[in-house]
Design an enzyme around this catalytic site. Structure first.
Site, short mmCIF file in Angstrom:
data_model
loop_
_atom_site.label_atom_id
_atom_site.label_comp_id
_atom_site.label_asym_id
_atom_site.label_seq_id
_atom_site.Cartn_x
_atom_site.Cartn_y
_atom_site.Cartn_z
N SER A 108 44.98 -42.23 20.13
CA SER A 108 44.03 -41.34 19.49
C SER A 108 42.66 -42.01 19.38
O SER A 108 42.56 -43.14 18.90
CB SER A 108 44.57 -40.99 18.11
OG SER A 108 43.67 -40.15 17.48
N GLY A 109 41.63 -41.32 19.83
CA GLY A 109 40.28 -41.84 19.74
C GLY A 109 39.87 -42.68 20.94
O GLY A 109 38.78 -43.25 20.97
N THR A 113 39.92 -36.70 25.46
CA THR A 113 39.31 -35.38 25.49
C THR A 113 37.94 -35.45 26.14
O THR A 113 37.57 -34.58 26.94
CB THR A 113 39.19 -34.83 24.05
OG1 THR A 113 40.45 -35.03 23.44
CG2 THR A 113 38.83 -33.39 24.04
N ASN A 158 40.18 -40.67 14.37
CA ASN A 158 39.26 -39.93 15.25
C ASN A 158 38.80 -38.68 14.50
O ASN A 158 39.63 -37.90 14.03
CB ASN A 158 40.01 -39.56 16.54
CG ASN A 158 39.12 -38.86 17.55
OD1 ASN A 158 37.94 -38.59 17.27
ND2 ASN A 158 39.68 -38.57 18.70
N SER A 161 40.19 -35.34 16.51
CA SER A 161 41.42 -35.73 17.20
C SER A 161 42.18 -34.49 17.67
O SER A 161 42.40 -33.56 16.89
CB SER A 161 42.27 -36.54 16.23
OG SER A 161 43.44 -36.94 16.86
N SER A 162 42.59 -34.49 18.95
CA SER A 162 43.41 -33.36 19.44
C SER A 162 44.79 -33.55 18.86
O SER A 162 45.41 -34.57 19.09
CB SER A 162 43.52 -33.36 20.96
OG SER A 162 42.29 -33.64 21.54
N GLY A 379 48.85 -41.06 23.97
CA GLY A 379 49.53 -42.21 24.52
C GLY A 379 50.62 -42.65 23.56
O GLY A 379 50.91 -41.98 22.55
N GLU A 381 52.60 -44.03 20.59
CA GLU A 381 52.19 -44.13 19.19
C GLU A 381 53.16 -45.02 18.46
O GLU A 381 54.38 -44.80 18.51
CB GLU A 381 52.16 -42.74 18.55
CG GLU A 381 50.91 -41.99 18.89
CD GLU A 381 50.65 -40.79 18.00
OE1 GLU A 381 51.55 -40.39 17.23
OE2 GLU A 381 49.53 -40.26 18.07
N1 ATP Z 1 32.65 -41.62 27.46
C1 ATP Z 1 32.25 -41.57 26.20
N2 ATP Z 1 30.95 -41.75 25.90
C2 ATP Z 1 30.53 -41.70 24.62
N3 ATP Z 1 31.35 -41.52 23.56
C3 ATP Z 1 32.66 -41.34 23.80
C4 ATP Z 1 33.19 -41.35 25.13
N4 ATP Z 1 34.51 -41.16 25.04
C5 ATP Z 1 34.79 -41.03 23.74
N5 ATP Z 1 33.69 -41.12 22.99
C6 ATP Z 1 33.60 -41.04 21.50
O1 ATP Z 1 34.88 -41.25 20.94
C7 ATP Z 1 35.30 -40.13 20.18
C8 ATP Z 1 36.80 -39.92 20.38
O2 ATP Z 1 37.06 -39.52 21.70
P1 ATP Z 1 38.11 -38.37 22.06
O3 ATP Z 1 38.09 -37.29 21.06
O4 ATP Z 1 37.91 -38.03 23.49
O5 ATP Z 1 39.46 -39.19 21.89
P2 ATP Z 1 40.95 -38.75 22.24
O6 ATP Z 1 41.53 -39.84 23.03
O7 ATP Z 1 40.93 -37.39 22.85
O8 ATP Z 1 41.59 -38.74 20.83
P3 ATP Z 1 42.76 -37.79 20.24
O9 ATP Z 1 44.02 -38.17 20.91
O10 ATP Z 1 42.74 -38.13 18.80
O11 ATP Z 1 42.31 -36.39 20.52
C9 ATP Z 1 34.47 -38.96 20.68
O12 ATP Z 1 34.28 -38.02 19.67
C10 ATP Z 1 33.17 -39.66 21.04
O13 ATP Z 1 32.38 -39.85 19.89
#
Ligand code: ATP
Length: 972
Positions: A108-109, A113, A158, A161-162, A379, A381
């Site tokens: 997460s984070g 996404t 996050n 977070s999805s 991924g 957990e």
């Molecule tokens: N390539 C990037 N460039 C800039 N900031 C990023 C990038 N990737 C992620 N972030 C930052 O990190 C935060 C978390 O990323 P994201 O929501 O894609 O995580 P995730 O892996 O989908 O998490 P979850 O599983 O909780 O949904 C985003 O809101 C953004 O602020």
């Protein structure tokens, strides 16, 4: 190009982990990540797997220019990027006609996404489009904010977070335009609807509705503009988050909902109902039975859900049981009623989410398409306390790892086979044994869970644990407190079982396993329970099937720290993820055979200067060229293998040594081509002058000896005849003058070609005039260079960042004339410029012997063998060219002019130069259209032709089946 970045490897690390010398060392792996992260290089490959570090800051690497840089180029020619993965999948889909999928995983984070959004944006911007497609693109992009509103929440890790796993298909038509989509959702974290941990929130949509909802709307839904009023929103004690603007997001979501086609408010009624349900409170009768104390909520609920209030009340306080074959309603106690209420809320929300996804799918549906799938799933957990959810997620990851290993090994094996290289068995850990432990029929953990739910008698989480001990107790990857040795017992609870996953050990607490994800209400309890995990197992099996049928690309996301801070590299946390993402195992499989492989032409092109036999060109077979080259470089037989089309190099150090040798060679080649030309010209003129001088000196000496007596008389006579053409009378005098001039010139010979300080020659001397003439020519060349520089500026204005092959034209001189590469055209400016071109007709046939002549202030003439086609500048209406790297262009000609034979389709090796010149001569700088996809043109007699442009691996100009002229352009 990947190889060229190797020179800076000590500072910025290697951009492909397969080039790590010590590929089994986790320390070296992390060190490479650290070096790159420090330089803001967040992407690194493991072969074709992309490892992505979340930078937690906006990097300037997602612009249109960046997208253009990755379009149609080879994976390894540019630095690692999510766009390279997206483009590679797109091109494979187009050229190999095979469905693709991009699997994005990470905790997460970590940026999953964001990565999938970047892929979607890449397709939305770079793929060809038509009007119909625009709507689909909009819907595809707009489905994101809607899904995020309903499926994402603020967690401790996050802010966005999805809380569901997502598989999304993007569908493309035969032209490569995105035309539809399909989404499958997995494992929505429904428990969040009724409970949130401290510092976390419920799904975004609730807060968006309350904060942003218009007064009328809220009144109709019976809601107050205060999140604190709702039991389901206060558990985490965190209604507001600085990084989230609920009010603005509400507007975006409302708009997105309407783009996708949600016009009714049914959805909002349901969201409001869940909030009202949360506020339903119970009292207890003396008998213990629960009754409802909050009538207002029931009133709203009855209205919003369209159900009878009395029936609803009964449903919230009773459960259906079957006794002696008869259905009876049995009262619930206060605690049971509260959990029934929560179960209803979760079920309503869960079904609404699925309904929403289906509705989005309906709006995106398209048939007969090629597909690129995007899987964004949590991924591995591992928490302090791991429950049923973690069990499902980790099982899913275990399956994905199995798929990864299977497919990577398979594709490695296939490549070796295709290249005719013997396959060497790879040592790796096959996690099938763990997958079997979880999913095997009758004997697996999921089967045991199902069975425990169904069996008569008092089944509980603990009896389930005991059953596990009895059935899989002996399994090497399974352990419980009871089965463990003394040391392990200390770190395991009595209610826990441990699975030794491929990524490491995880202890799961069985508490709630039987109850989780069950709809307690309205249905026979046991029936429902028995399906819970199996349903997940089946949907996972279906997902695996989908993924197996496609060619996968992998993106592994890593979170650099827990504080969501830019620039912080928390080594412990990162090591943990490297382990859980199975990256070392990935690397081991990828590096099992050869670290590096390249097609012969690419390899030879890059390194040919390192061997006298291959430099500057190799005429024989490519494989022989490469073989000669590597033998000359001293490669040992065990270091490399030659396949059918590629060279395979086993160790990175061999490649590094070659790359270092190339660097040295480049320095020794030193003098650039232009320096050399300049030097050669200067040397030639100096030799010429010296030769003249020597000749004249000799002549003078001879004359002096022979005619000493007549000197003065001749001199005077010569002076008298000095303006006459050379004749015996003035010969002596003129020679003298020439001698003195050349002596003067010799003493102050100009140092560079650009030097304009030539002395004025005496008028009568033909030879000296010639020398000066040359000097004038040089001056003209110099001034024409200035003019060319201006032309370069115009070219930059027209083409920079718009046409793919513009960058290649930058270092090349725009010469005066490409046909006669001498000075003739400059001195006689008619035609002013000439450029070789190929003329095409509508069906793709070429005309021969062609050149494009630009006449000063008048016309463009396309000369062919038999006829000349003249286009007056005034009748040139515009110019069209594609944005790709081909050399095709169309001169659009006014059709009212009967003399004209329609638009002219031309192709030039020097397209940027040709168009810049045409544009300047005809003053059409603002009439160049750079098109994506296709260009329409008029043929004589009002007919119309179309050129379709695509990128591919080979340049191809041919008539397509649809009657269009199809141009496939290559990256270089
Ligand atoms: N390539 C990037 N460039 C800039 N900031 C990023 C990038 N990737 C992620 N972030 C930052 O990190 C935060 C978390 O990323 P994201 O929501 O894609 O995580 P995730 O892996 O989908 O998490 P979850 O599983 O909780 O949904 C985003 O809101 C953004 O602020």
């Amino acid at each position: 190009m990947m190889e060229s970045a190797l020179t800076a490897r000590d500072r910025v690390g290697v951009q492909d982990f397969v080039l790590l010398e010590n590929h089994t060392s986790e320390v070296a792996f992390i060190e490479n990540l650290r070096k790159r992260f420090k330089e803001n290089l967040i992407y690194t490959y493991i072969g074709s797997v992309l490892v992505s570090m979340n930078p937690y800051k906006d990097l300037e690497i997602y612009t249109k220019q960046h997208m253009d840089r990755y379009r149609g180029v080879n994976f390894y020619e540019v630095s690692p990027h999510i766009y390279a993965v997206a483009d590679n999948a797109y091109r494979s889909m187009r050229t190999e006609r095979r469905d693709q999928c991009i699997l994005i995983s990470g905790e997460s984070g970590a940026g999953k996404t964001e990565a999938s959004k970047k892929v979607l944006q890449y397709y939305a911007i770079t793929c060809p489009a038509s009007e119909h497609v625009q709507t689909v693109k909009d819907r595809l992009l707009q489905s994101n904010p809607v899904l995020e509103a309903f499926g994402n929440a603020k967690t401790l890790r996050n802010d966005n977070s999805s809380r569901f796993g997502k598989y999304m298909d993007i569908q493309f038509d035969f032209k490569g335009a995105p035309v539809g989509g399909h989404i499958i959702n997995y494992l929505l974290e429904k428990s969040r609807v009724v409970h949130q941990s401290h510092g976390e929130r419920n799904f975004h949509i609730f807060y968006q509705l309350i904060e942003g909802g218009e007064d009328d709307l809220l009144r109709r839904l019976g809601l107050e503009k205060n999140a604190q009023q709702y039991q389901y929103l206060v558990k985490g004690n965190c209604p507001k988050v600085s990084s989230i603007n609920d009010r603005n997001d509400w507007k975006i979501v409302r708009k997105a909902l309407s783009v996708i086609g949600f016009t009714d408010d049914e959805l909002l009624n349901i969201i409001a109902s869940v909030l009202h349900l949360g506020n339903v409170q119970y009292g207890g009768e003396d008998s213990g039975s629960a009754y409802i104390t909050t009538e207002t909520q029931i009133k709203y609920l009855a209205r919003l859900l369209g159900v009878d209030g009395t029936v609803l009340k009964e449903a919230l306080t009773h459960k259906k049981i079957i006794a002696k074959g008869e259905e009876l309603m049995s009262p619930l106690n206060q605690e049971q009623a509260a959990s029934a209420r929560d179960a209803l809320s979760k079920a309503i929300y869960g079904r609404t989410f699925t309904w929403l996804v289906n509705k989005i799918n309906g709006s995106l549906a398209f048939k007969n398409a090629s597909v690129i799938g995007l899987l964004d799933i949590y991924g591995f957990e591992v928490f302090q306390n791991n429950s049923f959810e973690q069990f499902c997620i980790n099982y899913c990851n275990e399956k994905l790892q199995q798929l990864f290993i299977e497919l990577t090994l398979k594709s490695e094996q296939e490549e070796y086979e295709a290249e005719g290289i013997t396959w060497e068995p790879v040592q790796y850990f096959n996690n099938k044994i763990i997958c079997d432990l979880v999913e095997e029929k009758f004997k697996g953990i999921i089967s045991i869970l199902d069975e425990e739910c169904l069996r008569p008698g008092d089944a509980s989480d603990i009896t389930f644990l005991e059953k596990l001990e009895n059935t899989v107790g002996g399994h090497a990857h399974f352990l419980t407190h009871k089965l463990a040795d003394g040391k392990t017992r200390k770190v395991m609870g009595r209610e826990e079982f441990r699975l030794i996953h491929y990524a490491g050990e995880v202890n799961y607490n069985v508490n709630g396993f039987l109850d989780k994800n069950n709809d307690l209400l309205f249905r026979n309890l046991k029936e429902v329970r028995a399906q819970a995990a199996t349903q997940f197992k089946n949907s996972l099996a279906k997902l695996m099937e989908i993924l197996m049928s496609k060619e996968p690309s992998y993106v592994r996301c890593i979170k650099p720290n827990d504080a969501k801070q830019a620039g912080r590299f928390d080594e412990v946390l990162i090591r943990h993820q490297v382990k859980y993402l199975g990256l070392m195992e990935n690397l081991r499989v990828r590096r099992a055979g050869f670290a590096y492989r390249r097609r012969y032409e690419t390899f030879l092109q890059r390194y040919k200067s390192l061997c006298p036999d291959t430099w500057p060109n190799w005429d024989g077979r490519l494989v022989d060229g490469v073989s000669t080259l590597v033998k000359h470089l001293g490669y040992k037989p065990e270091e490399y293998k030659l396949g059918r089309t590629k060279i395979f190099i086993r160790f990175p150090k061999t490649l590094f040594a070659t790359e270092d040798a190339l660097e040295v060679r480049k320095h020794s080649l030193g003098m650039s081509y232009s320096q050399k030309t300049k030097y050669r010209k200067m040397r030639q003129s100096a030799i010429k002058i010296q030769a003249w001088w020597r000749g004249i000196l000799a002549c003078r000496e001879a004359k002096r000896r022979r005619e000493a007596a007549n000197t003065i008389r001749r001199f005077i006579k010569g002076f008298i005849y000095r303006h006459q053409p050379r004749c015996p009378e003035n010969e002596y005098f003129l020679d003298y003058v020439r001698y003195s001039f050349l002596m003067k010139l010799h003493r102050s010979l100009p140092k560079t070609v650009l030097d304009k300080s030539w002395p004025t020659p005496p008028p009568a001397l033909i030879e000296v005039r010639y020398i000066c003439h040359e000097s004038v020519i040089r001056t003209v060349i110099d001034s024409s260079r200035c003019e060319m520089r201006d032309y370069k500026m115009v070219a930059s204005e027209i083409f920079k960042d718009k046409k793919d092959n513009y960058p290649q034209s930058v270092p090349k001189l725009f010469v005066g004339s490409r046909l006669s590469d001498d000075c003739a055209n400059i001195i006689h400016p008619s035609p002013q410029y000439a450029v070789p071109v190929t003329k095409y007709d509508r069906k793709g046939y070429k005309a021969r012997n062609r050149q494009l002549l630009l006449m000063a202030n008048s016309a463009i003439i396309v000369e062919e063998a038999k006829l000349k086609q003249r286009i007056d500048y005034s009748s040139l209406k515009g110019i069209s060219v594609s944005s790709l790297s081909d050399g095709m262009f169309v001169l659009h000609v006014a059709c009212e002019d009967n003399k004209q034979k329609g638009d002219v389709v031309l192709q030039s090796e020097h397209v940027i130069e040709a168009l810049t010149k045409v544009a300047i001569c005809a003053e059409k700088m603002n009439s160049i259209n750079i098109n994506q996809g296709s260009i329409k043109f008029n043929v004589a007699q009002g007919k119309e032709g179309i050129i379709d442009f695509t990128s591919g691996s080979e340049l191809l100009i041919a008539k397509a089946k649809n009657g269009h002229l199809s141009v496939v352009s290559t990256a270089d």
